[in-house]
Scaffold this active site. Structure first.
Site, short mmCIF file in Angstrom:
data_model
loop_
_atom_site.label_atom_id
_atom_site.label_comp_id
_atom_site.label_asym_id
_atom_site.label_seq_id
_atom_site.Cartn_x
_atom_site.Cartn_y
_atom_site.Cartn_z
CB CYS A 164 -0.98 -0.03 1.16
SG CYS A 164 -2.03 -1.49 1.05
CG HIS A 290 -2.18 4.42 5.43
ND1 HIS A 290 -2.18 4.35 4.06
CD2 HIS A 290 -2.19 3.12 5.87
CE1 HIS A 290 -2.19 3.07 3.68
NE2 HIS A 290 -2.20 2.31 4.77
CB THR A 294 -7.16 -1.63 10.35
OG1 THR A 294 -5.98 -0.84 10.50
CG2 THR A 294 -7.30 -2.08 8.90
CD GLU A 301 -2.21 7.64 9.51
OE1 GLU A 301 -3.23 6.94 9.40
OE2 GLU A 301 -1.69 8.25 8.55
CE LYS A 319 -6.36 4.30 2.55
NZ LYS A 319 -5.40 5.41 2.75
CG HIS A 324 -6.60 0.89 1.70
ND1 HIS A 324 -5.70 1.52 0.86
CD2 HIS A 324 -5.86 0.26 2.64
CE1 HIS A 324 -4.47 1.27 1.27
NE2 HIS A 324 -4.54 0.51 2.36
CG PHE A 382 0.47 -6.23 3.97
CD1 PHE A 382 -0.24 -5.64 4.99
CD2 PHE A 382 -0.11 -7.28 3.28
CE1 PHE A 382 -1.50 -6.09 5.34
CE2 PHE A 382 -1.37 -7.74 3.61
CZ PHE A 382 -2.06 -7.16 4.63
#
Lengths: 395, 261
Positions: A164, A290, A294, A301, A319, A324, A382
């Site tokens: 990402c 970002h 989640t 963040e 988002k 996303h 990731f």
């Protein structure tokens, strides 16, 4: 700490996502607080979630001369490339600098894997059917091969695939090649499309929200996956064009699919972006987070936001509008950040009613009219792969 | 600026079927042999903790093995080194497994297989194992993946003024996808590249992207990035000779490499 770098101009940029094709569609949807998310109507097997789908790709094959590249991902690339006159601007840059002086740098997470998935659904005697025989459909470099064919660039061409953060890191790659004198311009492209792998893969990790994503909300339940194509043209000069001021890249060194609990990598990327841009937190008017929705990402963040920035900095996750878009998120959100600078407004955070307590007043829920001179965009992937981009108003 | 990037090779890693490290490869190359590419790589890098070694796919084991070798030879602490990992195919065995599961029962997709399927899996496992917080990159460019990765690592080394780790790897696979891509070769190589000559430097590489040639060079769409065109590079490193070679870099473009002993 890296040294300060000369800013570069972003002389053309565009995005196509579930919000529509081109910059105007994005500005209008952001201003109207109109989401691009809808109930999942993409997967054959039912999966209760929201998706950010671009309409009409199924009915828009690539022109015959590019048939070997025909995949959902490259169709979206083709659709996006034509928006806002980007293709013309790219061709003009190639004419201006010479094809060998223009790099083509692409970012994607899953490239054309949707075609590879289809090929496995239609095996003939254990082999791919002739319709799926083209190797350019099954390589991680599928997008790069297609765009190199379309544009005829003859500078360096590669695909960065760091999940990402992929299409954020191509800004850094382009800056390096220009500063080192390898090329005079870089065409940056980030495209990722909906496919079974990501929808069912993130579902297997229990990271997909059954409802439209709610970044930073106390009741957030995970991500909504979207698709997008974004393009930017990076070069020197460019009077009146917005600037790439800096960037930072780092690794969490923590876990393949979970962020560092204290956001160590994200903090390092931010510090390097500040150093290259020659700015500090107090200079930042807006941060496009970002903000995946989640539990973990937003917690980490939010802490970084509060620890680092003064209360005058505004921050949001967009988002809730686009979903996303994974490997395309870096450049899509770079474009949204540039639109915030150009139009003087901070997009809020859609679908979020009650921010998690650590997200203090710095998180913009409603849209705000406000001059944005310096803005950041965060992308974390990731493998603990982080990239922060810093942009500024036209010089 | 003339568009030439000169980097110094401070460490080399190698693994291919039957050749466990650069010493073994160097002996073979000095004797005029050509490395075999078909078969298991046998990589099991001690650098990964036992749990990770069990969980990590073959591609990651191969990449981490050669990366570790190059760092050891260069006496470079991997925690400080930015890294660039390049692969032509990614992990075909995992992609195949994901696609077959999606075709049969998508809700049974393995979460571990999924997060191991990203092209930056090697960079992820590597940075976790070595506690490296520096920038990590994962890159692909079809049959030009080695050339593109090498050039990117050299650009990072110069742009940031730091040594940079570069590894290229691919592992052969079976199945419809691997057959379509003719992905049989298992091979990994790695370099620690420095912008300046140092005590450990064994050779220098002068790299120039050439987009002004006759346009005849096109990277292989199938197969491996390791081919006849690349052998002179490793032959020169094995012999301590100088050499010039060209690797296809893109549609009608090449990476010109000069090896300076």
């Amino acid at each position: 700490m890296p040294s300060r770098i000369p800013p570069l101009a972003i002389t053309a940029y565009t995005a196509t996502s579930a919000l529509g094709r081109g910059r105007r569609a994005h500005v209008e949807a952001l201003r109207d607080r109109r989401t691009g998310l809808r109930d999942n109507d993409f997967t054959a097997a039912p999966l209760a979630c929201a998706i950010g789908r671009v309409d009409g790709l199924e009915a828009q094959p690539l022109p015959a001369e590019f048939a070997e590249h025909d995949s959902r991902n490259n169709r979206l690339a083709w659709l996006g490339l034509g928006a806002d006159g980007f293709l013309d601007a790219a061709r003009a840059a190639i004419d201006r600098h010479g094809a060998s002086r223009v790099a083509l740098l692409v970012g994607t997470s899953t490239a054309s894997i949707g075609s590879t998935e289809q090929a496995h659904c239609t095996l003939e005697d254990g082999r791919f059917a002739p319709a799926f025989a083209s190797p350019s459909l099954h390589t991680p470099h599928s997008l790069g091969l297609f765009l190199e064919h379309v544009l005829g660039t003859r500078g360096p061409c590669s695909t960065i695939a760091t999940a990402c953060s992929s299409s954020a890191k191509i800004f850094a790659q382009g800056e390096r090649l220009i500063r080192l004198g390898i090329v005079d311009a870089a065409i940056l492209a980030g495209v990722d499309t909906l496919c079974g792998s990501v929808l069912f893969g993130f579902n297997a990790l229990e990271l997909v929200s059954p409802e439209a994503c709610r970044p930073f909300d106390v009741a957030r339940r995970g991500i909504s996956i979207g698709e997008a194509a974004g393009f930017a043209l990076l070069e020197r000069g460019g009077a009146g064009a917005p600037r790439l001021l800096g960037y930072g890249e780092s690794s969490d060194a923590h876990h393949m699919s979970t962020p560092h609990p204290h956001g160590l990598g994200a903090r390092l990327a931010l510090a390097d972006a500040f150093a290259r841009a020659g700015i500090g937190a107090h200079d930042v008017d807006y941060v496009n987070l970002h903000g995946t929705a989640t539990v973990k990402n937003d917690e980490v963040e939010a802490a970084l936001l509060v620890d680092t920035f003064p209360p005058t900095t505004r921050a949001s996750s967009t988002k809730g509008w686009t979903g996303h878009t994974l490997g395309a998120a870096g450049i899509l959100e770079a474009v949204i950040t540039l639109l915030a600078i150009e139009h003087g407004f901070v997009p809020g955070t859609l679908n979020t009613d009650t921010p998690d307590p650590p997200c203090d007043a710095r998180l913009a829920l409603a849209n705000e009219e406000r001059a944005v001179r310096v803005a950041l965009s965060n992308s974390f992937g990731f493998g603990g792969n982080n990239c922060t981009l810093a942009f500024g108003r036209a010089a | 600026m003339n568009g030439v990037l000169t980097v110094h090779v401070d460490g080399i890693g190698w693994r291919s079927p039957g050749l466990a490290d650069w010493d073994a490869a160097r002996s073979l190359l000095r004797d005029g042999g050509a490395p075999a590419l078909i078969g298991a790589s046998g990589a099991s890098p001690a650098l990964l903790p036992p749990n990770e070694r069990r969980r990590a796919p073959d591609t990651v084991l191969l990449a981490c093995d050669v990366a570790g070798q190059a760092c050891a030879m260069a006496a470079s602490g991997p925690a400080q080194l930015p890294c660039v990992f390049a692969s032509m195919h990614g992990d075909l065995a995992i992609t195949e497994h994901l696609c077959m599961t999606l075709a049969a029962n998508p809700l049974e997709l393995s979460p571990t297989k999924f997060h191991n399927s990203v092209l930056n899996a090697a960079a992820g496992y590597w940075t976790v194992a070595t506690q490296c917080h520096a920038a990590s990159n994962a890159l692909s460019a079809s049959g030009a993946s080695f050339a593109a990765g090498l050039f990117e690592a050299a650009a990072e080394a110069h742009a940031n003024g730091t040594s940079t780790l570069f590894a290229a790897y691919d592992a052969g696979a079976r199945g419809a996808l691997a057959e379509t891509m003719r992905a049989e070769a298992s091979h990994g190589v790695a370099f620690v590249l420095s912008p300046e000559r140092g005590a450990r430097t064994v050779a220098a590489l002068r790299l120039r992207h050439d987009g002004d040639g006759d346009g005849a060079e096109v990277p292989e769409a199938r197969g491996s990035w390791f081919g006849v065109a690349l052998l002179p590079l490793f032959g020169a490193l094995a012999h301590g000779h100088s050499a010039r070679l060209r690797l296809p870099a893109g549609r009608g473009t090449a990476l010109a490499i000069e090896v300076l002993a």
